[in-house]
Design an enzyme around this catalytic site. Structure first.
Site, PDB file in Angstrom:
ATOM      1  CB  CYS A   1      -2.266   6.769   1.562  1.00 20.24           C
ATOM      2  SG  CYS A   1      -3.496   5.756   2.380  1.00 20.24           S
TER       3      CYS A   1
ATOM      4  CD  GLU B   1      -3.022  -1.100   0.354  1.00 19.08           C
ATOM      5  OE1 GLU B   1      -3.101  -0.117  -0.418  1.00 19.08           O
ATOM      6  OE2 GLU B   1      -3.848  -2.025   0.353  1.00 19.08           O
TER       7      GLU B   1
END
Length: 508
Positions: free
Chosen positions: A296, A262
């Site tokens: 993010c 990720e």
């Protein structure tokens, strides 16, 4: 404004309530520093895990796996259920540590712990739903099926911006799948990790689970490398920068391990002429300025139709001016600090490059909160009107910078959305069903997350979380993400007295 003395007291109170036993020394002593972005000061030092101790932790987890993998999945779920209960009981305590270490406002810190609770609930249900399948066999008297089995030790490497939720995403699911976990948190957030380790150990003790199902290792690069390179770690789930992923991925692949990455996000929202602008402004402001731009999934690019861009920018900048910036624990604060000086310097450099590229910058100034001499870094969120999507817009800067671009056709907007190397989250604001469906279609957004009439951040745990391209391709949390933590076995059972071969082959 909180002082270092106040913050130390809050940490100790939370540790006492949770029952975390660790040697927290005053600043300046031996060990690793535990800092706070709230004041920019070191609060404590704590013991560091050596690479050799990391390998011992992996060995302990590997040994625990030999017992845990044959424990019935619903029984494994009881451990995760107990962890969820303890998180409910200590929600405020863990949230306090998140605020102190990551600088999140109280509401967002509580939301992160709620995310941990939610994934525990999800995983408990999952413990009775690790389904295989039966497949039609071409051979009479044969049954063809798939089974899913535990994978092994899962190494979890997490980033500072979600210091506890991402660990919970991985750990809750991995444990019900029959895996064991070794966790290396960001060196910027050791205190939250220590607290969570105390809770998982207490949960294991309460339900009689084996020791060492979840281990914690604290340190920097050497500790992470020991985790990444150890062949006993079947899966490395790593959250962080693209640069980090470029190093982790090949090293794990070299030993034929699995990775779940990720990595970066450079997320965009398209605003069409038909959009509900009230809805769009609310979604944009939270996605772009929430967590001080350090998610993010933070909104970093606004792709607005030429007919609405002026109104939209005016309303967003007005909303930005009304955002209370300051101590994240103070009531009413909506924007807390950047994590450290490096983040601030990166923001300054990005804004300067945007100006050099012809961008018009609104905001982005440093704000002094409390003591003028503080080493903390608070900033006003920035809106930057760009003439084109230049190189700086293609790069993710982990700070509250919203680049504004314009378009005239939906094809052009989708092309701008997809033109960056990252592919995590995206959104479109529209009341036109055709525009919405086109954005979600195969030739629409190329991101792992594509939303309609909500922002780019704030994903629910029921859906798989992750992205494409330089985001790494990993999927965590809900849906069928559990399959990453298990290995598939295809089984054929012959219950006849004959032995026909597949594809009509005759032999002998």
């Amino acid at each position: 404004m909180s002082t270092a003395h106040d913050l130390r007291a809050r940490v100790r109170a939370a540790f006492d309530a949770i029952g975390a036993q660790v040697d927290l020394a005053e600043p300046g002593g031996p060990g690793l520093p535990a800092s706070t972005p709230v004041t920019g000061e070191v609060l404590f030092t704590h013991p560091e895990t050596t690479p050799e101790q990391t390998r011992t932790a992996i060995a302990d987890a590997a040994q625990a796996f030999t017992t845990w993998r044959t424990t019935p999945a619903p029984v494994r779920g009881q451990l995760v259920a107990r962890l969820g209960e303890l998180l409910r009981e200590h929600k405020a305590d863990v949230a306090t540590l998140v605020t102190v270490e990551a600088g999140k406002i109280t509401s967002e810190a509580l939301g992160e712990v709620q995310e941990m609770i939610d994934i525990c609930d999800f995983a408990v249900g999952l413990s009775r739903q690790l389904y295989g399948r039966t497949i039609a066999s071409e051979r009479p008297g044969h049954r063809l099926m798939e089974n899913w089995h535990p994978l092994g030790v899962v190494g979890v490497i997490t980033a500072f911006n979600f210091p506890v939720a991402v660990w919970a995403w991985n750990t809750a699911v991995a444990l019900v799948c029959g895996d064991t976990v070794v966790w290396k948190p960001s060196e910027l957030t050791p205190l939250t990790a220590i607290a969570c380790q105390a809770l998982i150990e207490r949960a294991a003790s309460d339900v009689g689970a084996p020791a060492h199902l979840s281990r914690l290792v604290l340190g920097g690069r050497e500790v992470g490398e020991a985790l990444v390179d150890d062949p006993r770690v079947a899966l490395v789930s790593a959250t962080g920068s693209v640069r980090m992923g470029r190093q982790v991925g090949p090293r794990v692949a070299e030993r034929f391990g699995r990775v779940l990455l990720e990595l970066g996000g450079n997320n965009a929202a398209v605003v069409t002429p038909s959009a509900d602008l009230d809805l769009a402004v609310r979604g944009i402001v939270f996605s772009a300025a929430g967590t001080a731009g350090q998610r993010c999934t933070t909104l970093r690019r606004l792709i607005a139709h030429t007919s609405v861009v002026d109104t939209l920018v005016e309303r967003i900048t007005a909303a930005y001016r009304s955002l209370p910036i300051g101590d994240p624990a103070a009531e009413g604060t909506l924007v807390g600090p950047l994590i450290h000086e490096t983040a601030y310097r990166d923001m300054v450099r990005a804004l300067e490059r945007a100006r050099n590229d012809g961008g018009e910058v609104i905001g982005g100034e440093r704000v002094h909160v409390g003591d003028e001499a503080t080493e903390a870094f608070y900033v006003t969120p920035a809106v930057v009107r760009m003439p084109a999507q230049t190189e700086i817009v293609h790069n993710e800067t982990f700070a509250p910078i919203l680049y504004v671009l314009t378009y005239t056709t939906l094809d052009e907007a989708i092309e701008l959305n997809n033109a960056v190397p990252q592919g995590l989250s995206s959104a479109i604001f529209t009341t036109d069903v055709r525009e919405a469906e086109r954005f979600l279609a195969a030739d629409g957004s190329d991101c792992g997350i594509a939303n309609v009439n909500i922002g780019t951040s704030g994903a629910e745990i029921g859906g798989a979380f992750g992205g494409e391209k330089q985001t790494g391709g990993g999927r965590e949390s809900g849906s069928d993400s559990w399959k990453a933590y298990m290995r598939r076995a295809t089984n054929t059972v012959n219950y006849s007295s004959e032995l026909p071969l597949a594809q009509g082959v005759h032999f002998g």
